[in-house]
Design an enzyme around this catalytic site. Structure first.
Site, PDB file in Angstrom:
ATOM      1  N   LYS A 188       0.719  -1.298  -0.039  1.00 37.58           N
ATOM      2  CA  LYS A 188       0.122   0.085  -0.025  1.00 37.58           C
ATOM      3  C   LYS A 188       0.745   1.189   0.143  1.00 37.58           C
ATOM      4  O   LYS A 188       0.376   2.193  -0.547  1.00 37.58           O
ATOM      5  CB  LYS A 188      -0.904   0.190   1.170  1.00 37.58           C
ATOM      6  CG  LYS A 188      -2.010  -1.121   1.182  1.00 37.58           C
ATOM      7  CD  LYS A 188      -3.136  -1.018   2.233  1.00 37.58           C
ATOM      8  CE  LYS A 188      -3.971  -2.026   2.108  1.00 37.58           C
ATOM      9  NZ  LYS A 188      -5.028  -1.734   3.103  1.00 37.58           N
ATOM     10  N   ASP A 206      -9.632   2.728   2.154  1.00 39.71           N
ATOM     11  CA  ASP A 206      -9.521   2.107   3.415  1.00 39.71           C
ATOM     12  C   ASP A 206     -10.120   3.061   4.360  1.00 39.71           C
ATOM     13  O   ASP A 206     -10.855   2.647   5.493  1.00 39.71           O
ATOM     14  CB  ASP A 206      -8.245   1.550   3.628  1.00 39.71           C
ATOM     15  CG  ASP A 206      -7.818   0.420   3.048  1.00 39.71           C
ATOM     16  OD1 ASP A 206      -8.856  -0.489   2.699  1.00 39.71           O
ATOM     17  OD2 ASP A 206      -6.670   0.019   2.877  1.00 39.71           O
TER      18      ASP A 206
END
Length: 448
Positions: free
Chosen positions: A237, A273
């Site tokens: 990420k 997220d």
């Protein structure tokens, strides 16, 4: 060049059925057929085993590049490519310029059981070699192909699927994917396919294992292979960001990307997220405002949680990590975007966990500890060594584990035994997936 003149390029493991299916397709549809390995042998005047013996694999790959360059100029041809053609990016770029690239996906277990490997140099070594090649090349096949054609041993089904592809329109884009390492635990393909299916959209979604150090190769292929976009999970990420052309401000702010949209050969990064977890918490009756958070971990997932919590008015944030410097850097980052935030960083030693729990009413595990597939693969440290720190949480504290596979981690099971409220990461996964799909589909809307 028109649709009727395009080629069909079949890729996949040695023994997956490329040549057999390719000859059938060429006969059925009045196309020419080309087996690249046989063409390499014809030009060299040597068999492939002889080429490997004299020139090694590198010599063979150079011959393969030359043949790929030439056969890419042909039209109306079914091309059965060698199993390793995807190892050279220029091969796939050239072949895909005037071709529908189809990945013939046959399980290595079937290949080992049903295919003779005596005349295949790269399969020397038997079953172990077949499985090793599958682990290495499957991500490249998925990233390179416009479509995937399962070949599970049912010949009629495989040929019917290929017939449908031959008569279908040329796919404008291949599909979607999620990348990570490990990736076997992920539920993302099921969630995205279900959501897209409810919209009447039949868009492929694959899980692709991309080991650390392979992001550059994957993102390079993603620009040209036809992917609409892909999701990003551990451990990429943060590492994905230098490979992107543009990053959405919220994703740049938290320093992590979990969604990448591919548009015109460029990669655009987003973070869903942050919003996904916040919506999941609110749906369960919780919020960040005026709460005291304890975040375990300081990687990409933790950064999204911490930044969103700081922006939403958390009273205090404690960040504990096995890499305390990473936790300290995250605290400094939070101070730069929300100067009023009270942030403390520490390691994850038992005494630090105990102290932090005494001052927290929301504990969020943003590490992969307890995740299915980590035990054994990750060695020691794949699980919390002790859960004694949970006894120090206030009675009304919420324990949230971003891990969703297994459904109930050991952390949540122990917290529940103590009477604490618990929440796993499935709600976050679903919400961030829906937000990602909005981004993927928005790029496909017609412009006026």
């Amino acid at each position: 060049m028109g649709r009727d003149a395009r080629n069909i390029i079949l890729i996949g493991l040695p023994g997956c059925g490329k040549s057999t299916l390719g000859r059938w397709a060429a006969g059925q549809f009045g196309l020419d057929f080309m087996d690249m390995d046989r063409e390499i042998e014809r030009r060299a005047g040597l068999t492939i085993p002889e080429i490997f013996a004299r020139e090694g694999e590198e010599g063979f790959r150079e011959r393969e590049v030359a043949v790929a360059r030439d056969v890419a100029r042909q039209t109306r041809t079914v091309i059965a490519a060698g199993g390793g053609v995807v190892l050279r990016e220029q091969n796939m770029r050239r072949l895909g310029e005037n071709g529908l690239i189809v990945f013939i996906d046959r399980a290595p277990e079937r290949i080992v059981k049903e295919v003779t490997t005596d005349d295949r140099p790269l399969l020397a070594g038997g079953a172990d070699r077949v499985f090793a090649l599958s682990a290495q090349r499957r991500p490249l096949y998925l990233a390179s192909a416009h479509v995937t054609l399962p070949n599970d041993g049912d010949w009629d089904q495989a040929t019917t699927r290929l017939r449908a592809l031959m008569y279908s329109e040329y796919p404008p884009a291949g599909g979607l994917a999620v990348i990570g390492d490990p990736i076997g635990h992920t539920l993302s393909p099921y969630i995205h396919k279900t959501a897209l299916g409810r919209l009447g959209l039949d868009i492929p979604y694959e899980a692709i294992q991309v080991p650390p150090g392979s992001l550059g190769a994957f993102t390079s292929r993603a620009r040209t292979c036809g992917l609409r976009g892909f999701n990003v999970t551990i451990p990429h990420k943060q590492d994905i960001m230098p490979f992107l052309d543009d990053i959405d401000p919220p994703a740049a702010l938290c320093g992590a990307v979990n969604t990448v949209v591919v548009r015109g050969g460029k990669l655009f990064g987003y973070n869903t997220d942050m919003e996904g977890l916040w919506r999941a918490l609110r749906g369960a009756g919780h919020d960040y405002r005026n709460r005291r958070l304890l975040i375990l971990g300081a990687g990409g997932a933790a950064r999204g949680v911490a930044v969103k919590a700081a922006l939403e008015g958390a009273a205090k944030i404690a960040i504990l990590s096995r890499r305390p410097r990473q936790a300290q850097a995250l605290c400094m980052h939070l101070a730069s975007i929300a100067p009023e935030i009270d942030c403390a960083a520490d390691d994850m030693a038992p005494d630090a966990l105990t102290r932090a729990c005494r001052g927290a009413d929301l504990l969020i595990n943003a590490t992969p500890l307890g995740m299915a597939g980590m035990t054994g693969a990750a060695g020691t440290g794949a699980e919390f060594p002790s859960f004694a720190f949970l006894t120090c949480l206030p009675p009304l504290a919420l324990v949230c584990d971003l891990v969703y596979n297994p459904h109930e981690t050991a952390l949540l099971r122990e917290a529940g035994r103590l009477g604490l409220e618990t929440m796993n990461g499935l709600g976050m996964l679903i919400r961030q997936a829906l937000l990602s799909d909005k981004l993927f589909l928005r790029w496909e809307e017609p412009t006026t």
